[in-house]
Design a protein around this motif. Structure first.
Motif, PDB file in Angstrom:
ATOM      1  N   VAL A 286      -1.327  50.224  65.802  1.00 41.74           N
ATOM      2  CA  VAL A 286      -1.211  49.730  64.421  1.00 41.74           C
ATOM      3  C   VAL A 286      -0.680  48.298  64.432  1.00 41.74           C
ATOM      4  CG1 VAL A 286      -0.063  50.053  62.191  1.00 41.74           C
ATOM      5  CG2 VAL A 286      -0.905  52.036  63.442  1.00 41.74           C
ATOM      6  N   VAL A 287       0.319  48.049  65.264  1.00 37.60           N
ATOM      7  CA  VAL A 287       0.886  46.704  65.368  1.00 37.60           C
ATOM      8  C   VAL A 287      -0.172  45.721  65.867  1.00 37.60           C
ATOM      9  CG1 VAL A 287       2.601  45.269  66.567  1.00 37.60           C
ATOM     10  CG2 VAL A 287       3.255  47.505  65.635  1.00 37.60           C
ATOM     11  N   ASP A 288      -0.990  46.128  66.847  1.00 38.99           N
ATOM     12  CA  ASP A 288      -2.096  45.276  67.310  1.00 38.99           C
ATOM     13  C   ASP A 288      -3.023  44.909  66.153  1.00 38.99           C
ATOM     14  OD1 ASP A 288      -1.418  44.997  69.986  1.00 38.99           O
ATOM     15  OD2 ASP A 288      -2.575  46.758  70.617  1.00 38.99           O
ATOM     16  N   ASN A 289      -3.366  45.898  65.326  1.00 37.40           N
ATOM     17  CA  ASN A 289      -4.237  45.639  64.173  1.00 37.40           C
ATOM     18  C   ASN A 289      -3.588  44.711  63.163  1.00 37.40           C
ATOM     19  OD1 ASN A 289      -6.386  47.202  65.112  1.00 37.40           O
ATOM     20  ND2 ASN A 289      -5.648  49.058  64.106  1.00 37.40           N
ATOM     21  N   ILE A 290      -2.292  44.877  62.939  1.00 39.03           N
ATOM     22  CA  ILE A 290      -1.581  44.008  61.997  1.00 39.03           C
ATOM     23  C   ILE A 290      -1.559  42.574  62.528  1.00 39.03           C
ATOM     24  CG2 ILE A 290       0.703  43.461  61.029  1.00 39.03           C
ATOM     25  CD1 ILE A 290       1.181  46.513  60.838  1.00 39.03           C
ATOM     26  N   CYS A 291      -1.292  42.427  63.814  1.00 39.54           N
ATOM     27  CA  CYS A 291      -1.154  41.090  64.408  1.00 39.54           C
ATOM     28  C   CYS A 291      -2.483  40.350  64.533  1.00 39.54           C
ATOM     29  CB  CYS A 291      -0.460  41.180  65.763  1.00 39.54           C
ATOM     30  SG  CYS A 291       1.275  41.671  65.629  1.00 39.54           S
ATOM     31  N   MET A 292      -3.604  41.075  64.457  1.00 36.88           N
ATOM     32  CA  MET A 292      -4.887  40.379  64.524  1.00 36.88           C
ATOM     33  C   MET A 292      -5.263  39.749  63.181  1.00 36.88           C
ATOM     34  SD  MET A 292      -8.012  43.040  64.536  1.00 36.88           S
ATOM     35  CE  MET A 292      -8.796  43.404  63.005  1.00 36.88           C
ATOM     36  N   LEU A 293      -4.527  40.102  62.109  1.00 33.33           N
ATOM     37  CA  LEU A 293      -4.801  39.530  60.795  1.00 33.33           C
ATOM     38  C   LEU A 293      -4.234  38.123  60.706  1.00 33.33           C
ATOM     39  CD1 LEU A 293      -3.806  42.623  58.599  1.00 33.33           C
ATOM     40  CD2 LEU A 293      -6.116  41.953  59.319  1.00 33.33           C
ATOM     41  N   ASN A 294      -4.991  37.227  60.073  1.00 32.25           N
ATOM     42  CA  ASN A 294      -4.430  35.895  59.861  1.00 32.25           C
ATOM     43  C   ASN A 294      -3.342  36.001  58.786  1.00 32.25           C
ATOM     44  OD1 ASN A 294      -5.442  35.314  57.157  1.00 32.25           O
ATOM     45  ND2 ASN A 294      -7.450  35.033  58.061  1.00 32.25           N
ATOM     46  N   PRO A 295      -2.457  35.003  58.692  1.00 27.83           N
ATOM     47  CA  PRO A 295      -1.309  35.099  57.773  1.00 27.83           C
ATOM     48  C   PRO A 295      -1.684  35.439  56.334  1.00 27.83           C
ATOM     49  CG  PRO A 295      -1.026  33.232  59.230  1.00 27.83           C
ATOM     50  CD  PRO A 295      -2.395  33.785  59.504  1.00 27.83           C
ATOM     51  N   ASP A 296      -2.713  34.777  55.796  1.00 26.38           N
ATOM     52  CA  ASP A 296      -3.100  35.049  54.406  1.00 26.38           C
ATOM     53  C   ASP A 296      -3.558  36.483  54.224  1.00 26.38           C
ATOM     54  OD1 ASP A 296      -2.505  32.476  53.576  1.00 26.38           O
ATOM     55  OD2 ASP A 296      -4.530  31.733  53.958  1.00 26.38           O
ATOM     56  N   LEU A 297      -4.258  37.001  55.220  1.00 25.17           N
ATOM     57  CA  LEU A 297      -4.776  38.364  55.128  1.00 25.17           C
ATOM     58  C   LEU A 297      -3.663  39.400  55.305  1.00 25.17           C
ATOM     59  CD1 LEU A 297      -7.611  38.865  54.371  1.00 25.17           C
ATOM     60  CD2 LEU A 297      -8.188  39.267  56.746  1.00 25.17           C
TER      61      LEU A 297
END
Length: 199
Positions: A13-24
């Motif tokens: 889940v953390v991997d998925n969160i960290c792949m998002l750009n800041p705005d997303l």
């Protein structure tokens, strides 16, 4: 201890969160924090999923639900436990070593801005833990075949309710009524609305 530290699959889940750009990353967090502060009836995962799709992020529904659930539990737990932004980041880092510095900075900033109002609203929510109707739709139909119904070609009303659970998830319930039952239901709802206006 935050509830998120006990979740299985935290690293993915953390991997998925960290792949998002800041705005997303900010947008679903704002949806969740808006709900936790009492400004919305729930967190609509389908709306967030559509937003990700428009931005070109190809996460399946299960992965997105994992992100939403993780952030919702994280912020709710931080609110109930009156955790500061610094403590929140520290606990997240202890739960997984996969966090990017940028993602943690965003979560720190959002919690610094919203944490206090979440804490106040969470205290009030603890007193009133019931679901709320977010949307209601109905349609009139005609029964043309049935294994259990003796009288076919009789009209019935299908009701679809969207209910925001205390957990923040929105669920749907559907049920059917005969036309007289629906008319009685409508009458009772009008009476309830009239009483609510006097309160």
């Amino acid at each position: 201890m935050l509830a998120t530290e006990d979740l299985c699959g935290t690293d993915s889940v953390v991997d998925n969160i960290c792949m998002l750009n800041p705005d997303l990353l900010i947008q679903p967090c704002q949806h969740i924090l808006s709900y936790l502060r009492g400004y919305s009836k729930g967190v609509d995962s389908s709306e967030i999923y559509n937003m990700f799709q428009r931005a070109g992020i190809t996460l399946d529904h299960k992965s997105l639900d994992g992100i939403v659930r993780f952030l919702l539990l994280t912020f709710r737990s931080a609110g109930k436990n009156k955790v500061s932004a610094d403590d929140l980041v520290s606990r997240l880092q202890k739960g997984s070593n996969k966090w990017s510095k940028e993602s943690l900075q965003i979560l720190h900033s959002l919690w610094s801005d919203n944490g206090e109002s979440v804490q106040v609203h969470q205290a009030a929510q603890d007193l009133l833990s019931i679901g709320q109707i977010v949307d209601m739709q109905w349609k009139l139909s005609m029964a043309v075949s049935s294994n259990t119904c003796r009288s076919l070609n009789s009209p019935f009303v299908t009701i679809l309710l969207k209910i925001a659970e205390p957990s923040g998830q929105i669920r749907q319930n559907a049920f059917e009524m005969t036309v007289p039952q629906f008319q009685n239901f409508h009458k009772q709802m009008k009476e309830v609305a009239a009483v609510m206006e006097t309160v």
